[in-house]
Motif scaffolding. Sequence first.
Motif, PDB file in Angstrom:
ATOM      1  N   GLU A   1       0.860  -1.171   0.000  1.00 58.11           N
ATOM      2  CA  GLU A   1       0.000   0.000   0.000  1.00 58.11           C
ATOM      3  C   GLU A   1       0.898   1.223   0.000  1.00 58.11           C
ATOM      4  OE1 GLU A   1      -2.866  -0.116   3.169  1.00 58.11           O
ATOM      5  OE2 GLU A   1      -3.652  -2.039   2.487  1.00 58.11           O
TER       6      GLU A   1
ATOM      7  N   SER B   1       3.730   0.952   2.758  1.00 59.15           N
ATOM      8  CA  SER B   1       3.430   0.139   3.936  1.00 59.15           C
ATOM      9  C   SER B   1       2.844  -1.200   3.483  1.00 59.15           C
ATOM     10  CB  SER B   1       2.448   0.856   4.857  1.00 59.15           C
ATOM     11  OG  SER B   1       1.215   1.078   4.199  1.00 59.15           O
ATOM     12  N   LYS B   2       2.693  -2.100   4.425  1.00 59.84           N
ATOM     13  CA  LYS B   2       2.102  -3.423   4.192  1.00 59.84           C
ATOM     14  C   LYS B   2       2.737  -4.127   2.987  1.00 59.84           C
ATOM     15  CE  LYS B   2      -2.147  -2.190   6.471  1.00 59.84           C
ATOM     16  NZ  LYS B   2      -3.585  -2.088   6.398  1.00 59.84           N
TER      17      LYS B   2
END
Length: 178
Positions: A37, A161-162
């Motif tokens: 993300e 992120s992620k």
Amino acid sequence: MKRLIFVVPVIAALSACSVQGAPGTRKAELDIPFSAEAEISYGSSECSVQIKRMESGWWEFAVTSPYPLEGLIITVNDGQTKLKMYDMESISDVSDNAVSMAKALVTAYDCAAENGEAVSSGGTLTVSGTSPLGEYSLTLADDNTPACFSVDSCKLSADISKFVRLERDDEPEAEIIE
């Protein structure tokens, strides 16, 4: 003879250190398929996207916000950028002067993946260099995954992120015969 026994291991150790590369650098494994993300800022625009990188030059961005762009799928494959939303499809980056956020990110990241030389400074690992669109900088998290990315000439930045590493689809799927 005693000096020779001492000198040989010292020379071997010193030569081994010089083979490793410059101090504070290490090879970053970036040329991998992944999903992540990102919060992207491009000029004065901002958006949230789900990114999927299949291989160098083949990416997909699914916009999750802002609401008017939610559901927009941007695919970059072999230098061509396609936009798809609902049943409508279009292309982007039709001229050399027009560069989408997706193409700028793909071009710079793929250059970073090709370069792959991470430099450590103050505990932070960074891969930087120059792509056809300008200078880029990619900061790696503690686990060597991309965390923050920027291309200053394009006024592009992305907080990642992620991050999830995906398996390569090297093997063709087996055909099920009934």
